[in-house]
Design a protein around this motif. Structure first.
Motif, PDB file in Angstrom:
ATOM      1  N   ARG A   1     -63.665 -23.876  -0.838  1.00  0.00           N
ATOM      2  CA  ARG A   1     -62.720 -23.752   0.283  1.00  0.00           C
ATOM      3  C   ARG A   1     -61.339 -24.239  -0.156  1.00  0.00           C
ATOM      4  O   ARG A   1     -61.196 -25.330  -0.695  1.00  0.00           O
ATOM      5  N   LYS A   2     -60.299 -23.451   0.109  1.00  0.00           N
ATOM      6  CA  LYS A   2     -58.945 -23.795  -0.296  1.00  0.00           C
ATOM      7  C   LYS A   2     -58.355 -24.815   0.671  1.00  0.00           C
ATOM      8  O   LYS A   2     -58.558 -24.754   1.881  1.00  0.00           O
TER       9      LYS A   2
ATOM     10  N   VAL B   1     -52.164 -23.538   0.550  1.00  0.00           N
ATOM     11  CA  VAL B   1     -51.721 -22.185   0.231  1.00  0.00           C
ATOM     12  C   VAL B   1     -50.227 -22.228  -0.057  1.00  0.00           C
ATOM     13  O   VAL B   1     -49.494 -23.035   0.518  1.00  0.00           O
TER      14      VAL B   1
ATOM     15  N   THR C   1     -54.162 -25.495   4.563  1.00  0.00           N
ATOM     16  CA  THR C   1     -54.991 -24.521   5.264  1.00  0.00           C
ATOM     17  C   THR C   1     -55.612 -25.206   6.478  1.00  0.00           C
ATOM     18  O   THR C   1     -55.483 -26.424   6.667  1.00  0.00           O
ATOM     19  N   ASP C   2     -56.299 -24.438   7.311  1.00  0.00           N
ATOM     20  CA  ASP C   2     -56.988 -25.027   8.461  1.00  0.00           C
ATOM     21  C   ASP C   2     -57.993 -26.075   7.997  1.00  0.00           C
ATOM     22  O   ASP C   2     -58.124 -27.145   8.597  1.00  0.00           O
TER      23      ASP C   2
ATOM     24  N   SER D   1     -45.922 -26.156   9.649  1.00  0.00           N
ATOM     25  CA  SER D   1     -46.629 -25.081   8.946  1.00  0.00           C
ATOM     26  C   SER D   1     -45.926 -23.741   9.069  1.00  0.00           C
ATOM     27  O   SER D   1     -46.426 -22.732   8.568  1.00  0.00           O
TER      28      SER D   1
END
Length: 308
Positions: free
Chosen positions: A51-52, A55, A64-65, A236
């Motif tokens: 999972r990243k 970004v 990321t979320d 963001s």
């Protein structure tokens, strides 16, 4: 479940990178190399099943979320570990009797302003344990909710409670530097066609009037009922947020947010941040007075910040 926990170094590298939104600044803070930070993040992403966590967007990077959720939990965990180590280091051969001051605070003020500064109070008052309780409603302060004092935004008139004003609050629009780079915002009128982030308790109408704009309250755009989440959305790059000065001070100073236009607006004439308590105090009065003095000083510094 991952077979083992990531190292403290990896978690610290991730927290610093998430806070700065920069591997280079995180590396500087932790006295590591850029490649070392990158390696820690890559290892953590591998532990999370690929999972990243970040970004790239333009010249910067965003969480990321998954990254946004994880960093909040990691910060709490590191804070607990830090507290545990500090407590052990402060112990003498004779166990010291610790005093406790339980503070109720809005989640947005707690996470974005109070907690990052709290170490300064505890450095001067190691004999006092501060317990933070976050809630969106005013604590009763009557022994049933476990809190001694509260920091609240309002008119300062709560039945049966005493209060002292800390600082007035002003609002103004903010956005991320990258959003501003790619969006034409040169005068207040340009906001009308821009994506405006909304908070049900923080209307745009008063700022529009102060800016000389005869437009109605926005009916479209993402809505966040928490001021902290509202600012995170602006960071963001989701749009332009209407920010309270105290809550946005650190983000503006760090460059995560930029302020648009020099137009300050008081949301309501009698409203502001207050310290609230009930007499007789449940906590040690000397601890209360020490915290009150420290809080008033810190709030005044933030209100006078040249970046806000």
């Amino acid at each position: 479940m991952i077979p083992y926990l990531p190292s403290i170094q990896t978690l610290r590298a991730f927290e610093a990178a998430a806070r700065h939104l920069s591997y280079s600044r995180a590396a500087h803070e932790l006295s590591l190399t850029h490649s070392a930070i990158s390696h820690h993040i890559s290892r953590l992403e591998k532990d999370l099943g690929g999972r990243k966590l970040f970004v790239r967007e333009g010249q910067g990077m965003l969480l990321t979320d998954v990254g946004q959720v994880l960093v909040m939990e990691v910060r709490q965990g590191l804070c607990l570990l830090t507290r545990a180590i500090e407590n052990v280091c402060r112990q003498s051969d004779k166990v010291a009797i610790k005093r406790r001051l339980a503070v109720s605070v809005l989640s947005s003020l707690g996470s974005r302003w109070l907690v990052p500064r709290l170490y300064r109070f505890q450095n001067h008052h190691p004999e006092v344990d501060i317990a933070i309780h976050t809630t969106s409603t005013l604590a009763t302060l009557d022994r049933r909710d476990g809190t001694d004092i509260a920091i609240r935004y309002g008119a300062g008139q709560w039945q049966g409670l005493k209060s002292v004003p800390l600082v007035k609050s002003f609002i103004f629009p903010v956005c991320s530097p990258d959003f501003l780079l790619h969006t034409r915002i040169e005068q207040p009128e340009d906001l009308i066609k821009a994506p405006l982030l909304r908070n049900p308790r923080q209307k745009w109408q008063s700022w529009f009037l102060a800016a000389g704009l005869d437009v109605s309250e926005p009916a479209y755009g993402s809505v966040y009922d928490d001021a902290g989440l509202l600012l995170q959305a602006a960071i963001s790059g989701q749009g332009i947020a209407l920010a309270r000065d105290i809550l946005a001070a650190d983000d503006i100073e760090s460059g995560r947010l930029v302020r648009l236009f020099n137009i300050n607006v008081e949301e309501e004439a009698d409203f502001g941040w207050f310290l609230v308590w009930r007499e007789p105090l449940k906590c040690n009065r000397a601890d209360f007075e020490a915290f009150r003095t420290w809080l008033e000083h810190e709030m005044s510094l933030s209100a006078k910040s040249p970046q806000v």
